[in-house]
Write a protein that holds these residues in place. Sequence first.
Motif, PDB file in Angstrom:
ATOM      1  N   CYS B 401      39.183  31.087  40.174  1.00  0.00           N
ATOM      2  CA  CYS B 401      39.397  32.531  40.196  1.00  0.00           C
ATOM      3  C   CYS B 401      38.084  33.160  39.761  1.00  0.00           C
ATOM      4  O   CYS B 401      37.639  32.949  38.633  1.00  0.00           O
ATOM      5  CB  CYS B 401      40.503  32.926  39.233  1.00  0.00           C
ATOM      6  SG  CYS B 401      42.090  32.242  39.721  1.00  0.00           S
ATOM      7  N   ILE B 402      37.485  33.906  40.662  1.00  0.00           N
ATOM      8  CA  ILE B 402      36.122  34.388  40.382  1.00  0.00           C
ATOM      9  C   ILE B 402      35.992  35.871  40.692  1.00  0.00           C
ATOM     10  O   ILE B 402      36.836  36.464  41.372  1.00  0.00           O
ATOM     11  CB  ILE B 402      35.086  33.619  41.222  1.00  0.00           C
ATOM     12  CG1 ILE B 402      35.302  33.901  42.719  1.00  0.00           C
ATOM     13  CG2 ILE B 402      35.172  32.118  40.942  1.00  0.00           C
ATOM     14  CD1 ILE B 402      34.181  33.385  43.604  1.00  0.00           C
ATOM     15  N   LEU B 419      37.137  43.611  47.195  1.00  0.00           N
ATOM     16  CA  LEU B 419      37.837  43.529  48.480  1.00  0.00           C
ATOM     17  C   LEU B 419      36.859  43.646  49.640  1.00  0.00           C
ATOM     18  O   LEU B 419      37.044  43.008  50.681  1.00  0.00           O
ATOM     19  CB  LEU B 419      38.926  44.607  48.561  1.00  0.00           C
ATOM     20  CG  LEU B 419      40.099  44.398  47.580  1.00  0.00           C
ATOM     21  CD1 LEU B 419      41.051  45.599  47.620  1.00  0.00           C
ATOM     22  CD2 LEU B 419      40.870  43.111  47.914  1.00  0.00           C
ATOM     23  N   ASP B 420      35.816  44.431  49.452  1.00  0.00           N
ATOM     24  CA  ASP B 420      34.832  44.616  50.528  1.00  0.00           C
ATOM     25  C   ASP B 420      34.058  43.329  50.817  1.00  0.00           C
ATOM     26  O   ASP B 420      33.894  42.950  51.977  1.00  0.00           O
ATOM     27  CB  ASP B 420      33.842  45.737  50.161  1.00  0.00           C
ATOM     28  CG  ASP B 420      34.436  47.109  50.404  1.00  0.00           C
ATOM     29  OD1 ASP B 420      35.520  47.177  51.014  1.00  0.00           O
ATOM     30  OD2 ASP B 420      33.821  48.109  49.971  1.00  0.00           O
ATOM     31  N   PRO B 435      41.905  37.099  48.392  1.00  0.00           N
ATOM     32  CA  PRO B 435      41.867  37.896  47.162  1.00  0.00           C
ATOM     33  C   PRO B 435      43.269  37.971  46.548  1.00  0.00           C
ATOM     34  O   PRO B 435      44.264  37.815  47.245  1.00  0.00           O
ATOM     35  CB  PRO B 435      41.413  39.272  47.653  1.00  0.00           C
ATOM     36  CG  PRO B 435      41.812  39.331  49.093  1.00  0.00           C
ATOM     37  CD  PRO B 435      41.912  37.926  49.605  1.00  0.00           C
ATOM     38  N   ALA B 436      43.328  38.162  45.255  1.00  0.00           N
ATOM     39  CA  ALA B 436      44.609  38.317  44.559  1.00  0.00           C
ATOM     40  C   ALA B 436      44.366  39.124  43.306  1.00  0.00           C
ATOM     41  O   ALA B 436      43.224  39.277  42.860  1.00  0.00           O
ATOM     42  CB  ALA B 436      45.202  36.958  44.224  1.00  0.00           C
ATOM     43  N   GLY B 440      45.834  42.870  36.689  1.00  0.00           N
ATOM     44  CA  GLY B 440      45.771  44.200  37.281  1.00  0.00           C
ATOM     45  C   GLY B 440      44.541  44.501  38.109  1.00  0.00           C
ATOM     46  O   GLY B 440      44.442  45.570  38.707  1.00  0.00           O
ATOM     47  N   CYS B 441      43.587  43.552  38.178  1.00  0.00           N
ATOM     48  CA  CYS B 441      42.373  43.791  38.972  1.00  0.00           C
ATOM     49  C   CYS B 441      42.255  42.752  40.083  1.00  0.00           C
ATOM     50  O   CYS B 441      42.666  41.608  39.922  1.00  0.00           O
ATOM     51  CB  CYS B 441      41.135  43.703  38.082  1.00  0.00           C
ATOM     52  SG  CYS B 441      41.136  44.936  36.783  1.00  0.00           S
ATOM     53  N   TRP B 442      41.641  43.155  41.177  1.00  0.00           N
ATOM     54  CA  TRP B 442      41.436  42.221  42.272  1.00  0.00           C
ATOM     55  C   TRP B 442      40.360  41.200  41.902  1.00  0.00           C
ATOM     56  O   TRP B 442      39.356  41.530  41.282  1.00  0.00           O
ATOM     57  CB  TRP B 442      41.025  42.945  43.555  1.00  0.00           C
ATOM     58  CG  TRP B 442      42.200  43.632  44.192  1.00  0.00           C
ATOM     59  CD1 TRP B 442      42.532  44.948  44.078  1.00  0.00           C
ATOM     60  CD2 TRP B 442      43.210  43.033  45.010  1.00  0.00           C
ATOM     61  NE1 TRP B 442      43.688  45.220  44.770  1.00  0.00           N
ATOM     62  CE2 TRP B 442      44.129  44.060  45.361  1.00  0.00           C
ATOM     63  CE3 TRP B 442      43.445  41.738  45.495  1.00  0.00           C
ATOM     64  CZ2 TRP B 442      45.253  43.833  46.170  1.00  0.00           C
ATOM     65  CZ3 TRP B 442      44.561  41.515  46.302  1.00  0.00           C
ATOM     66  CH2 TRP B 442      45.443  42.549  46.627  1.00  0.00           C
ATOM     67  N   MET B 443      40.640  39.957  42.260  1.00  0.00           N
ATOM     68  CA  MET B 443      39.644  38.890  42.093  1.00  0.00           C
ATOM     69  C   MET B 443      39.746  38.021  43.339  1.00  0.00           C
ATOM     70  O   MET B 443      40.503  38.324  44.253  1.00  0.00           O
ATOM     71  CB  MET B 443      39.912  38.096  40.809  1.00  0.00           C
ATOM     72  CG  MET B 443      41.299  37.506  40.674  1.00  0.00           C
ATOM     73  SD  MET B 443      41.385  35.809  41.257  1.00  0.00           S
ATOM     74  CE  MET B 443      43.151  35.448  41.122  1.00  0.00           C
TER      75      MET B 443
END
Lengths: 471, 471
Positions: B401-402, B419-420, B435-436, B440-443
Motif C-alpha cells: 500500500c503506497i 487517482l490521476d 487504487p483504494a 479515508g484517503c486514496w492510496m
Amino acid sequence: MTPEEFRRAGHQLIDWVADYRARIAALPVAPSTQPGEIRRQLPADPPDAPESFDAIFRDLDSIVMPGLLHWQHPSFFGFFPANAALSSVLGDFLSTGLGVIGISWQSSPALTELEEVTTDWVRRMVGLSGAWSGVIQDTASTATLVALISARERVTNYGLAAGGMQSAPQRLTVYVSAHSHSSVEKAALLAGFGRNNLRVVPHDADYAMRPNALDETIARDVAAGFLPCAVVATTGTTATTAFDPIDAIAEIAQRRGGLWLHVDAAMAGAAMILPEYRALWQGIEQADSLVINAHKWLGAPSDCSLYYVRDTQHLIRVFSTNPSYLQSAADAQVKNYRDWGIPLGRRFRALKLWCLIREQGVRGLQARLRRDLANARWLAEEIAAAPAWRVLAPVRLQTLCIRHEPAGLAGEHLDRHTLDWVERVNRSGRAYLTPAKLDGCWMVRVSIGAEMTELEDVRALWTLMRGEAER
Amino acid sequence: MTPEEFRRAGHQLIDWVADYRARIAALPVAPSTQPGEIRRQLPADPPDAPESFDAIFRDLDSIVMPGLLHWQHPSFFGFFPANAALSSVLGDFLSTGLGVIGISWQSSPALTELEEVTTDWVRRMVGLSGAWSGVIQDTASTATLVALISARERVTNYGLAAGGMQSAPQRLTVYVSAHSHSSVEKAALLAGFGRNNLRVVPHDADYAMRPNALDETIARDVAAGFLPCAVVATTGTTATTAFDPIDAIAEIAQRRGGLWLHVDAAMAGAAMILPEYRALWQGIEQADSLVINAHKWLGAPSDCSLYYVRDTQHLIRVFSTNPSYLQSAADAQVKNYRDWGIPLGRRFRALKLWCLIREQGVRGLQARLRRDLANARWLAEEIAAAPAWRVLAPVRLQTLCIRHEPAGLAGEHLDRHTLDWVERVNRSGRAYLTPAKLDGCWMVRVSIGAEMTELEDVRALWTLMRGEAER
C-alpha cells in the motif's frame, strides 16, 4: 507450464476429449466403483516434485475414467440431460484459457457485456418480453436462494439494512408444492424462513400445484397473522415434469398483496425455445423472477444457470456491495454483475453460451429438442401399449415416469421389483436410469435428451428394460 | 458439433490460447473500452442458422479481445493475483470436456473422491491438522455465507428446522472488522442477521482487529441482551494484507460462549504452503471454518474456493437435502458434497487442483510464491528509500500500500494526485494498479504475484510509477 508445453499437452488433451466423445457409446454408462475405491488409488500426500503431464494422463485413464458416470453417453437416461455440447465446451475452454475475472465491469468489460448480450439472446429465444434482464448464476439452487432472499427483502422493506430477518415484524411464509425441487425447500431454510413457515400446497392428479389450494392456504395464514411472502411455481417438476399453472398462481400472488412469484424452469425452460410449448408457462410475464438452466437440456456445460428478473434495481439494492477498491468512474453507466448475486468474482461464462448459440443456431437447438420430444412420445406410446407396463404421469416433454407392474405385485414387493430391474439395467452398463418415488411408491424416470441420443438408442433402451423387468 | 469438428476447432483453440499466453506481455494490460462499446458490436438477436467456428474466432479477436483486462499479464498488479496456471487450465478443460456432474457420489464417484483427495492435499500443504475436511465452493463470498449460516444454525440449535431466523429467541450478532472483505458484510446481511446486528470491531495501527475491543464489544452486547453468534477474522485483509490475531480472537470466541470463528484466508491462505509464514495464522486450529481461494495466488483458474470445516456433521445437517431421486445404497459410506454447500449440481473442479499440484509439485508452487514475496520486499525497500514516497502499511506478503506524497499536497489535492497518476499508469497499458481508500484517503495497492511477473517487471513498474507520479 510454459505456453509451448501447454501447446503440446493441450493438443494431446483435445485429441483425448475428441476420442472420448467419439468412443463414448462403447463405454459402460455407469461405473461399478465401490466407495473409497478411487481414493485408495491416489497418494494421500501431494507430490513434492513436479510430475509430467503424461503421468497425469495415465492416471486419468486408469484411475479416474473407471469411476465416472458418463452423462454424455447416448444411453444416459438418468437424472436430467446435462449436455456439454462440444461447441459450448470450446467456449468454456476459452474462458479458462483467458483467465480473466469479472468483479466489476471495469475488470473485463467484454465479460460483462457479452453476458448482457447472450442472456438477452436466450430471453428472446424463450419468448420473454424486454421487461426481463438476465444474469448467469452457477445453479438453480443458488438462483432460487437469490429469489427468496429478494422476496424476503421486498416484503420487509429491506430489513437487511436494519434488524434483518430476525426482526421481521410478522412471520413470513413461503409457498411451494411437494413436487418443487429439493433446492427450493433448501433455499427457504437457508434464507431463514424456517421449516414451520414453509407451506406445501396440495397438487392435482397431474402433480401440478392447485391454485385454489394455494389461495386457501394463503387466506388461512393471513387470518392467523402470518405475512405471505413468496410462492415458487415450477415449470417442469423434477419427478414428473408437471407444470404449475403460472397464470392462476400469478393472479393469486398479485391479489393476495403481491407475493414474490419465482418460477423454477431450471430443466423445462429450455423447451420454451419452441413456440409450440410456450402455453405451458402461460402467465410467465407476471412472475418476479425465473431460472432456466442453460447447462441442462439446452447444451451448455455446467455451470450456466440463467436467472431473470424484472426489477433489477431491487436485485441490486439487496445484493450490492461497493468497497472503494471496486469503484470506477464507469459505474453509473454499466452493469456490475457482482451486485446481481452472491459471488463477487465471476468466470467469463457467457463465452460458452455465445459459442453454443452461434455454432448451433436457434434452429439447430430447436431441431435437437424436437427430436428428443418425438423420441419421448414414441417410447410413451410403446410403453402404454405394452402389457403390465404403465406410464404414470402425463408426458409433457422428454421425461417419462413408468413402472412395470406384473399381475399380483403391489406395495413393497412391487417396489423391490422396480428397484431390482432398474439396478440390473444400470449394472448392465448399457443404459442408465434414475428411480424415484411417486405417490409413495418407487417408479422409474426415463429422461431422454442427451445430445447423442437418437431413436435407435431409445429403442435399445426399451428392449433392455423389457428384458430386465420381464425376465 | 461432432467430435471430429471439435478436434479441428479444438486444436485451433489450443494454439490460440498458447499464442495468447506467449504474446500477452506485448498487449496493453487494460482495455480502453467505453461502456456499451462491446455490446453495440454484437447482434441483438441470436443467429437463427448455425455459424462456423471460424466466424466465432474472428469476433473473438476483433470484438472480445479489445475489451479484456489481461489478468495473466506479467504487468498486472491490480486487485489480486488470479493466476490461471496453464497446467490447471488443462485440468479445467478436462472437467468441461468430460461433462460429468456431481449431484451425489453415485453420479460420478471419481468427481467426489478426487475432491476429497485434492482438498486434503491442500490441507496438508498449508499445515492444517487432520481434524479439518475440505470442499470446493465457487468463491469465498459463498464460503463465508455458508459459514455464517452454519453459525446461525449452531447457536439457534437448528432453527431452520423450526421457526427459522425470524424466530431467533434473542438478537444474534456478528463481529467483523472494517478491513473485512465486503463479502463478509454481504454474507451477514444475506444470512438474515441485519446490519444493526453487525459489529465492526476497531483495528490497531497495522489494520488488524483488536482482541480487547472484540472482547469489550461482545461483553456490551451480552449485557444488552444480544446473543453473540459469530466472528469473522481475516488472514490477509484485502486492502493492506493485515492479519487479525487468530489465537487471541479464538480464545475470546471460546470464552464468550463459543462463538463461531470463521477465518477468511481467501487470498493469503496460499502463503501458508510456506512453513515460514504459518505464524501469521497461529491459532487457526481453534477456528470452526476457513476459506482459501485456490483460484487466486495459488494458480487454479476461477472458480476454486476451498472451504474447510472441523464439524462436518453440523455442516451436513444444515445443508443437506435428500429427495428420493438422489438417494443411493452407497450414501452411508460416501460423501455427498451437495450437502456441504448451496448448489446441488457441481462441476468436476478437483481436476484443476489435481493437475496444478502434480505438474508444479509443492516445491514448484512454493518457489513461485517465494519469488513474489522477494519481489515485493525489493519494491518496498525501493519505495521506502525514495523521496516523497511512502509505504503505508506493513508489507506482510506480496501486496504493498503506497502513496506518492509531494510536499505541500494533502487532503483532496493529494487524492486527486493519487487517482490521476494511477489512471495515467493504467491508461499507458504498460501496467495495471488498483487504487483504494485507506484511513479515508486514496492510496495505491500494488499486488505482486501474477504467474509471469518477474523482478524485471516489478522494476519496470517502479520506473513507470515514478515517471507518472513525479512528472
